[in-house]
Each structure stands twice: as structure tokens, then as C-alpha cells.
Scaffold this active site. Sequence first.
Site, mmCIF file in Angstrom:
data_model
loop_
_atom_site.group_PDB
_atom_site.id
_atom_site.type_symbol
_atom_site.label_atom_id
_atom_site.label_comp_id
_atom_site.label_asym_id
_atom_site.label_seq_id
_atom_site.Cartn_x
_atom_site.Cartn_y
_atom_site.Cartn_z
ATOM 1 N N LYS A 151 -6.979 20.621 34.917
ATOM 2 C CA LYS A 151 -8.292 21.896 34.254
ATOM 3 C C LYS A 151 -8.628 20.945 34.882
ATOM 4 C CE LYS A 151 -9.257 22.104 29.440
ATOM 5 N NZ LYS A 151 -10.372 21.472 29.893
ATOM 6 N N THR A 152 -9.591 20.084 34.559
ATOM 7 C CA THR A 152 -10.850 19.416 34.770
ATOM 8 C C THR A 152 -11.291 18.605 36.185
ATOM 9 O OG1 THR A 152 -10.864 18.703 32.849
ATOM 10 C CG2 THR A 152 -12.420 17.314 34.010
ATOM 11 N N ASP B 91 -15.350 26.182 30.970
ATOM 12 C CA ASP B 91 -14.249 25.808 30.209
ATOM 13 C C ASP B 91 -13.824 26.432 29.067
ATOM 14 O OD1 ASP B 91 -11.886 23.732 30.844
ATOM 15 O OD2 ASP B 91 -13.553 22.062 29.882
ATOM 16 N N GLU B 92 -12.695 26.192 28.226
ATOM 17 C CA GLU B 92 -11.368 26.804 27.491
ATOM 18 C C GLU B 92 -12.263 27.692 27.230
ATOM 19 O OE1 GLU B 92 -9.737 24.525 26.272
ATOM 20 O OE2 GLU B 92 -9.727 22.810 26.223
ATOM 21 N N GLN C 65 -3.011 28.585 23.889
ATOM 22 C CA GLN C 65 -3.914 27.456 23.466
ATOM 23 C C GLN C 65 -4.906 27.660 22.658
ATOM 24 O OE1 GLN C 65 -3.910 22.885 24.673
ATOM 25 N NE2 GLN C 65 -3.497 24.449 26.814
ATOM 26 N N ARG D 289 1.677 17.999 22.536
ATOM 27 C CA ARG D 289 0.300 16.048 23.139
ATOM 28 C C ARG D 289 1.651 15.072 23.189
ATOM 29 N NH1 ARG D 289 -3.634 18.582 24.305
ATOM 30 N NH2 ARG D 289 -1.798 20.196 24.237
#
Length: 671
Positions: free
Chosen positions: A31-32, A216-217, A247, A603
Site C-alpha cells: 500500500k505504501t 493511510d490506515e 486489520q 506478520r
Amino acid sequence: MSTAKLNPSQQAAVECLDGPLLLLAGAGTGKTRVIIHRIANLIRHDVPPEAILAVTFTNKAAKEMRERVAGLLTPAVAEKITVNTFHAFCVQVLRRHIHLLGYGNNFTIATEGYQKGLIREIATQLNMVREGCSPNLWLALISRAKSALETPDDMRRKELPYAADLATVYQQYQKRLQQMDLVDFDDLLGLTVRLWTEQPQVLAQYRERYRYLMIDEYQDTNAVQLRLMVLLAGSRANICVVGDDDQSIYGWRGADLGNILEFETHFPAARVIRLEQNYRSTNRILHAANVLISKNKSRRVKNLWSEEGQGEKLLAVCCLDEHDEANFAAEYILGKSGGSQWQRFAVLVRAGHQTRVLEETFRKRRVPYVLVGANSFYQRKEILDVISFLQLIQNPRDNLALLRIINVPPRGAGEVTVDKLRELGQISGAPLGELLTNNALLQAIPADSARNLADFHKLLAEARHDFATPGCIFTKTEKYLKAIRYIEGLAQMYKPREDALQRRDNVLEFLSSMAEFDQRNPAGTLGEYLEIFALHDANDRREKDRNTGDNAVTLMTVHAAKGLEYPVVLVVGMEQGLFPNQMALDEGNEEEERRLCYVAITRAKQELVLSYAERRRVMNRVVAKRPSKFLDELPADDVVFTTPKLAIAPASDTDIKKYLAQMRAQFKPQE
């Protein structure tokens, strides 16, 4: 600008420049990369860099985004783009306009310790500290109310224990903060919403400047953050939000899952693009995560996949108790690390208390580790004392800072002096710092104490004069601390000598951070330094072990692990009532617990180990435990249920099945 490495979904997101866009970015889907390429594409399409605002949640994420944007654009262009956290962006807004709300533009930001102290003081004065009325709990509830844009009157109408008392404390808390020109973290957002709502001409200025917004997020946003961005986007609605509802794990602190699930309600013309190609994990890990999270009903369907190959099966390891589990974790890491590659491993826990046995075992087995999320260097008493001394220079109205350090180091200002000072403050309404030389106070306390307070008042005035000139913050602070005899006074305040020396070293380390600030900001001010300190978050405050540096096993909660990745992940304590947490289940939050488990699983890049115990000591009583229901929800073909011995030295499938059959026959969980 090259976008050759973008996959089709990423490319579509980068090319969607105008109007509202919801980018559903699954774990590890880059995503970044999409955000920075989209920013660069806006610039390529002649959008002025000053018109772009990107906000995220942590300083670490904002710093990474700024650096990566600078890698795609020229430094001169990149510097004009605003990339910041929500709180830092709102500080910039309030520094210019907060006077319109009745605050001074030189306001300071209250730390968590300040907030708790103020709530406790108010509750005590109102005689409200009793069973069921915990100041810490009240602060949490007030914070949740602010995050939901709720006023004290709104809280008074809620069905909460002691709602009327809590509303009164909330109201007094806000009044006291404003009297001292203090704002807390929630106020940074809430006051900006209030400013833009009450002062439409100010909102118009920001709408005209920031015409393209990126968040973001987004799954972690709350009501006040949603309101901020809706106000700023206006009818133009050039807003791109990036997030993953799977998430969303911060409902307990006010995050509203509905913000991402109902995005089209706020922006009806929104386009939705899904990022599903994962660049982190093997397909076994991703398939397990997909199957688990599919049990949730409140979600948008996504299906993660990767080109990283099938990978190894997940291990579900049954241990005897928490000590056996910790020994297994240590033994497994020792066997896989080769005695050197410790940084490849992370051990995740659902609750912080689980780390005690793990830490003891890792130290005994000489497994180097770093504990993330423990008490920060910046929360130590001596550091908070120094910050209070500095806050008092920056904001003379900060009564809490004065009360914290009025007798540090001891200057004869005991309870009688403090009580008299508070009494005068209530009568006069003046900041307590102005009353240190008040005749009524000085005549009511011993002569030595009066003389010491007068000297202290003089030193404060001299320090304010020094700090009025920008630059040399380190030198001025060192001089200030020497003048008030703080560093040498540590030996008087703390015993044994080793404790005092450790605290002195901590203060000197803190001063080193000021020297670094001076190097980066030759004309920097004390206010700027304190603002940077106040806006630090947990990601900035991670400490490295002095002996291991970066090469250590990471030990942390699943919440702290969000956004991170490791080749090998061990999730310990996979038991019903622990993970999922029993309190969360009782409150009807099973889906958030499942999302938390999904975060833990994703993770892992190459190997994932899930361990659970047959019994565990709880409140000094050994109780039998059931395996987590989440283990049952994982796809059977992707998981091997085994034991510590067999996990470390794999045996044949027949041996494993035979052993497990014997173990299950003997195991009778306690109801």
C-alpha cells in the site's frame, strides 16, 4: 516516473486521481508503494505539491512515506508536500488559529501522566474517588468520548456507572486544561473540528490549499478523524483512503470499523479497488489467514495470494504449561537461528503479562531479545521531571508542571506549602507560578522554605529570559538544570547510589537528544522541541538492548506488531480465554479478536508457529486450558498439530498422530 513494478490493481489505484477512492489494501500488498506513486502521479498531472496532504497514524509511517516520496521526486518538490500524522497536522492548524477558540497560541500538549494527575486531582477535590470511580478509567472514558465528539452533556445522558459524576469531572477537566493553556492529544483533533465548524472562513482557507487528500490506515480512524477529513474534503471530495477492515484492531480505543465499511455513505461516488497480491508471505500462511478471517461477517471480501510459493505448513504446538511453552520457544529459536540470526524471529503475545515467563526463560537460555511496548525511556520519572521543568519555562500557567517539581530536588516545599499554594490559587485564580513570591504564602511557611521558593522563582525568570532567544537548547537546558541543582540532587533523592547514577545517566542521555535537536535545528526553540517530544509515539520510543542492538528476537504484543513482518513468527498462548481474550468475548468482540489473530498470522513471511498450553497458572491457581477456537478455524491441510519435542526434531506423520491420540485421551479440560 516509472510504474513498471506495479501490478494491475496497484496501477489502477495510481491512475485514479480525482474523486473519492477507497483502496482496500490487504496485509503485505504494497500500500505504501501505491500511495507514493499516486502522489508522484498527481505531481505529473500538474497538481501543485502544496495542494497534497497525506496523513497517517505514526511518526515512523509518516517519516517513511516522506523519504519514499523524496526518492521519486526532486527534494524541492517533495518538501512542499504535507505528509504528517493526524495530530501533527492539527498542531500546525491550531498554532495559527487556536486563539479563535479562547486559547493562547503558545499552548502546550499535556502528557498522559499530566492527564492522569489532573483527573485524580479533580476527582479528589470533588470527593468522587471511591470504589468504581478509578481516575485512570475515567480518563479512558473521557478520551473515548472526545474521540466520538461527545460533550460532557452527552456523557451525562449515557447509561454508564456514575455517568453524572463522570460528566462533571470531564467538564472540570476541560476547564482546567484551558485555564492552563494545555490541550491533550484528543483535543488536538477535536479542537480542529470545532475551529473549522465555528470558523468557516478558516476551513475555506484549508480547503483551498489542500485539494487532494490521502489517508493511510483508514480502518483505524475514529469519529473525530472522519469528521476532520469530511470537512476538509468538502464538495470537491478528492480523497483517497487506504486501509484494511480485516486489520481493524483498535476498537477498544475508539476506532470505528464503520468508517471503512460505510465509506460510500459519506462519499457516494467512491470507486473501490482491492489490493490482494501479497509480497510478504507464503501461500500456506495466506490461505490460513484467508480462511480464518472469512468467519467474520462484518468485512469486505478479499483473498490474499502471493508468488512466494506454497511454503511450509503452520505448526500448532501443544505444551504442558507456560514454562514448557517458554522453553519450547527458546529451544525452537536457538535451533533455527544458527546462534546469530536472532533478528529473524518475533514472539507475539495477546497480553503483556505473558512476557514475564518468556523473558525469564530467554535470559536463562541466553536468547537475546528486545521487549517492545514496555515502559518507555521517556516515561521514567527523572525524564518526566526534566520535561516538567521545561514545560514550566514554556508555559508559566502550567500548574501541574509546577506541582510536580516544586520540591524536586527538595527545597522545603512539603504538603503544608503545597496546600497553602493551592488555596491561594483557588482564591486568586492566578497561575501558581506567579504566587511563589506572594507574601501571604511566604509568611505562612518556614523561613528556609520561603527563601528557597523565592530563589526558585528567580531562577525560573532567568531561564525564561535565556530560552526567549532561539537556538542552543542543549546549552540552555544544561545551565538551567545546574542552576536548580537537579542533576546533583539525584543523589539526595534516590538510594542506593547505583539507582541515582542510572537516573543521572538517563538525564544525560535525554540531554543528548537535545544536542541532536540543536544540530538539526540551529535556530530551534524550546517550544518546537517540546512539541516534537509530545508528538512522539510508541514506534519512535522503541529501545534497543545495549548488548544486542538490532540483532535480537523481538518480543511484543500482537497489537504492537501491526505493520511489522518477520521471517519466523511464534504466537504463544493460543488458548480459549487468552486468545481470544475472555473479556472481549464477554463484550461481544469476537470478530475483533479474530482480526487480531489475522494480524498475528500475516506478520509471518516464511514460518508460523502457534503454541498453546494444557494448563496455565492464573491468579496463583493452576487451571486446565482449552485450545483456542481460532486453531479449529484454520484449514486442516495447512496446519500440523504437534508437540515441542516433535516440532524441534520432526518425526513421521504416523508417530505424530499416535502421540496426539494418546495426549487427547488423557487431556480433560476444566469447565
